[in-house]
Each structure stands twice: as C-alpha cells, then as structure tokens.
Design a protein around this motif. Structure first.
Motif, PDB file in Angstrom:
ATOM      1  N   GLY A  19       0.890  -1.181  -0.103  1.00 26.64           N
ATOM      2  CA  GLY A  19       0.466  -0.042   0.290  1.00 26.64           C
ATOM      3  C   GLY A  19       0.824   1.282   0.009  1.00 26.64           C
ATOM      4  N   THR A  20      -0.295   2.297  -0.063  1.00 27.80           N
ATOM      5  CA  THR A  20       0.928   3.543  -0.333  1.00 27.80           C
ATOM      6  C   THR A  20       0.985   4.015   1.571  1.00 27.80           C
ATOM      7  OG1 THR A  20      -1.330   5.327   0.337  1.00 27.80           O
ATOM      8  CG2 THR A  20      -0.251   4.217  -2.339  1.00 27.80           C
ATOM      9  N   HIS A  21       1.980   5.292   2.097  1.00 20.42           N
ATOM     10  CA  HIS A  21       2.679   5.141   3.245  1.00 20.42           C
ATOM     11  C   HIS A  21       2.767   6.418   2.889  1.00 20.42           C
ATOM     12  CE1 HIS A  21       4.790   1.163   4.458  1.00 20.42           C
ATOM     13  NE2 HIS A  21       4.311   0.860   3.040  1.00 20.42           N
ATOM     14  N   ALA A  74      -1.073   6.789  10.116  1.00 25.31           N
ATOM     15  CA  ALA A  74      -1.666   6.970  11.348  1.00 25.31           C
ATOM     16  C   ALA A  74      -2.643   5.799  12.106  1.00 25.31           C
ATOM     17  CB  ALA A  74      -2.319   8.212  11.277  1.00 25.31           C
ATOM     18  N   TRP A  75      -2.815   5.135  11.327  1.00 22.93           N
ATOM     19  CA  TRP A  75      -3.668   3.941  10.990  1.00 22.93           C
ATOM     20  C   TRP A  75      -3.294   2.992  11.916  1.00 22.93           C
ATOM     21  CZ3 TRP A  75      -9.161   3.594  11.245  1.00 22.93           C
ATOM     22  CH2 TRP A  75      -9.130   4.061  10.522  1.00 22.93           C
ATOM     23  N   ILE A  76      -1.672   3.112  11.347  1.00 28.86           N
ATOM     24  CA  ILE A  76      -0.602   1.815  12.050  1.00 28.86           C
ATOM     25  C   ILE A  76      -0.621   2.384  13.016  1.00 28.86           C
ATOM     26  CG2 ILE A  76       1.590   1.367  11.779  1.00 28.86           C
ATOM     27  CD1 ILE A  76       1.789   1.019   8.820  1.00 28.86           C
ATOM     28  N   SER A  77      -0.513   3.564  13.530  1.00 26.36           N
ATOM     29  CA  SER A  77      -0.284   3.517  14.852  1.00 26.36           C
ATOM     30  C   SER A  77      -1.552   3.579  15.652  1.00 26.36           C
ATOM     31  CB  SER A  77       0.292   5.482  14.853  1.00 26.36           C
ATOM     32  OG  SER A  77       1.360   5.704  14.331  1.00 26.36           O
ATOM     33  N   LEU A  78      -2.521   4.392  15.573  1.00 21.41           N
ATOM     34  CA  LEU A  78      -3.503   3.643  15.921  1.00 21.41           C
ATOM     35  C   LEU A  78      -3.966   2.454  16.341  1.00 21.41           C
ATOM     36  CD1 LEU A  78      -6.431   4.673  17.087  1.00 21.41           C
ATOM     37  CD2 LEU A  78      -7.272   4.227  14.439  1.00 21.41           C
ATOM     38  N   PHE A  79      -3.276   1.347  15.139  1.00 17.47           N
ATOM     39  CA  PHE A  79      -3.682  -0.132  15.720  1.00 17.47           C
ATOM     40  C   PHE A  79      -2.537  -1.347  16.230  1.00 17.47           C
ATOM     41  CE2 PHE A  79      -6.441  -0.284  12.571  1.00 17.47           C
ATOM     42  CZ  PHE A  79      -7.923  -0.694  12.305  1.00 17.47           C
ATOM     43  N   THR A  80      -1.342   0.002  16.763  1.00 22.69           N
ATOM     44  CA  THR A  80      -0.256  -0.128  17.567  1.00 22.69           C
ATOM     45  C   THR A  80      -0.929  -0.342  18.473  1.00 22.69           C
ATOM     46  OG1 THR A  80       1.141  -0.173  16.020  1.00 22.69           O
ATOM     47  CG2 THR A  80       1.478  -0.236  17.982  1.00 22.69           C
ATOM     48  N   PHE A  81      -1.992   1.566  18.443  1.00 23.68           N
ATOM     49  CA  PHE A  81      -1.771   1.287  20.274  1.00 23.68           C
ATOM     50  C   PHE A  81      -2.833   0.749  20.619  1.00 23.68           C
ATOM     51  CE2 PHE A  81      -5.049   4.060  22.103  1.00 23.68           C
ATOM     52  CZ  PHE A  81      -3.798   4.323  23.953  1.00 23.68           C
ATOM     53  N   ILE A  82      -3.989   0.141  19.700  1.00 20.70           N
ATOM     54  CA  ILE A  82      -4.476  -0.657  20.461  1.00 20.70           C
ATOM     55  C   ILE A  82      -4.632  -1.822  21.039  1.00 20.70           C
ATOM     56  CG2 ILE A  82      -7.001  -2.204  19.401  1.00 20.70           C
ATOM     57  CD1 ILE A  82      -7.768   0.323  17.683  1.00 20.70           C
ATOM     58  N   TYR A 116       8.841   3.532  21.184  1.00 19.18           N
ATOM     59  CA  TYR A 116       7.747   3.575  20.701  1.00 19.18           C
ATOM     60  C   TYR A 116       8.038   5.182  20.411  1.00 19.18           C
ATOM     61  CZ  TYR A 116       3.400   3.426  17.257  1.00 19.18           C
ATOM     62  OH  TYR A 116       3.103   3.962  15.947  1.00 19.18           O
ATOM     63  N   LEU A 117       7.446   5.847  20.847  1.00 17.89           N
ATOM     64  CA  LEU A 117       7.173   7.103  20.591  1.00 17.89           C
ATOM     65  C   LEU A 117       8.481   8.147  20.030  1.00 17.89           C
ATOM     66  CD1 LEU A 117       4.724   8.075  22.936  1.00 17.89           C
ATOM     67  CD2 LEU A 117       4.336   7.992  21.400  1.00 17.89           C
ATOM     68  N   ARG A 118       9.508   7.764  21.050  1.00 10.55           N
ATOM     69  CA  ARG A 118      10.697   8.434  20.229  1.00 10.55           C
ATOM     70  C   ARG A 118      11.790   7.820  19.514  1.00 10.55           C
ATOM     71  NH1 ARG A 118      13.523  12.869  22.910  1.00 10.55           N
ATOM     72  NH2 ARG A 118      12.470  12.812  25.020  1.00 10.55           N
ATOM     73  N   ILE A 119      11.226   6.848  18.993  1.00  5.84           N
ATOM     74  CA  ILE A 119      12.262   5.967  17.936  1.00  5.84           C
ATOM     75  C   ILE A 119      10.958   5.579  16.452  1.00  5.84           C
ATOM     76  CG2 ILE A 119      13.749   4.145  16.946  1.00  5.84           C
ATOM     77  CD1 ILE A 119      15.096   5.923  18.923  1.00  5.84           C
ATOM     78  N   LEU A 120      10.582   5.132  16.509  1.00  6.24           N
ATOM     79  CA  LEU A 120       9.216   4.319  15.948  1.00  6.24           C
ATOM     80  C   LEU A 120       8.380   5.321  15.274  1.00  6.24           C
ATOM     81  CD1 LEU A 120       8.946   0.211  16.995  1.00  6.24           C
ATOM     82  CD2 LEU A 120      10.492   1.434  15.609  1.00  6.24           C
ATOM     83  N   GLY A 121       8.489   6.303  16.288  1.00  6.61           N
ATOM     84  CA  GLY A 121       7.152   7.876  15.710  1.00  6.61           C
ATOM     85  C   GLY A 121       7.855   8.285  14.643  1.00  6.61           C
ATOM     86  N   ASP A 122       9.327   8.502  14.914  1.00  2.00           N
ATOM     87  CA  ASP A 122       9.699   9.029  13.479  1.00  2.00           C
ATOM     88  C   ASP A 122       9.663   8.054  12.485  1.00  2.00           C
ATOM     89  OD1 ASP A 122       9.669  11.360  14.559  1.00  2.00           O
ATOM     90  OD2 ASP A 122      12.019  10.702  15.792  1.00  2.00           O
ATOM     91  N   VAL A 123       9.393   7.018  12.089  1.00  2.00           N
ATOM     92  CA  VAL A 123       9.921   5.669  10.780  1.00  2.00           C
ATOM     93  C   VAL A 123       8.461   5.979   9.710  1.00  2.00           C
ATOM     94  CG1 VAL A 123      10.400   3.508  10.179  1.00  2.00           C
ATOM     95  CG2 VAL A 123      11.735   4.678  12.104  1.00  2.00           C
TER      96      VAL A 123
END
Length: 145
Positions: free
Chosen positions: A77-79, A85-93, A138-145
C-alpha cells in the motif's frame, strides 16, 4: 526452557507470516496489528508467564514493536500520513490489549505457596515499567519512521 523457545518461535512465525501476507495484501497486516500481538501474548505465551514472568513481558512488548516495525517497512500500500496514522492507531490498540492481558496475568499466575503480595507487586511493576519503556521507545524511535 523448551516451551519458552517453542513459544518464541511460534510468535515470531506468526508475526513474520502476517507481514508476508501484508506485503501482498496491505490492509491485512494493518488490521492484524491490533489482534495478532494480543493472540500471541494472551494465548501462545500463557505458560511462559509461570516460567519467567519478566521474560514473557519483555517478549510480548518485543513482538508488538517488531510487528509495527515490519509493517512500516514491508507492508503493501501507500505509506502516506493517513496510512501511518492507521498503523499507529492499531498499534496503540494492540498495546492496550496486551498490557491489559499482562496485568491480568500479573495477578493470576502467582501460585498459592509463594508470597502472594510481593510476587504480585513485582509482576505489576514489571508490566508497568516495561510498558512505559516500550511506549517511550515507540514514541521516540518508531514514531519517526
């Protein structure tokens, strides 16, 4: 020890196979992000909490971070910003689901013969501290990927 290794192999196989499917069918791995780590942590790792609670907690959060990293790197898919945002939402869930299941296991995996209060408090602290470290990472490292 053998059960621990088998559970680790099963969990890693599920995450990798989910992301291979997600490479060809993008929405699959994104939707599985919330459910798959929970299935691994709550179902596959159930016996690991009795063997070594801290290692099982670290492994559970590691599975969540590995799944998120693989989705961000290899999912189809397109990144764009909406996809991230969807990936972050489902990861948070998924984070909320596995943390709640670990908190339940923190109180229920203590045997009757042990000092119940001390063991429960140490299990609770293991989940809380590991969860805070995972969220910070997650917020520091993976949040910027």
């Amino acid at each position: 020890m053998v059960k621990f290794i088998i559970a680790i192999i099963i969990g890693l196989t599920l995450v990798i196979s989910s992301n291979i499917i997600g490479y060809y069918r993008g929405p699959f791995s994104i939707l599985a992000t919330a459910v798959l780590p929970f299935i691994i942590v709550a179902g596959v790792n159930y016996r690991l909490y009795k063997i070594n609670f801290l290692a099982a907690v670290l492994y559970g959060y590691g599975i969540l971070l590995l799944n998120d990293l693989l989705i961000r790197m290899y999912a189809g898919g397109t990144h764009d910003q909406v996809g991230k945002a969807w990936i972050s939402l489902f990861t948070f869930i998924g984070f909320v689901l596995i943390t709640s299941s670990m908190l339940v296991y923190a109180f229920t995996t203590v045997s009757v013969t042990e000092k119940i209060n001390r063991k429960r408090i140490s299990n609770l602290l293991a989940v809380v501290i590991s969860g805070l470290l995972t969220a910070t990472f997650y917020l520091r490292i993976l949040g910027d990927v």
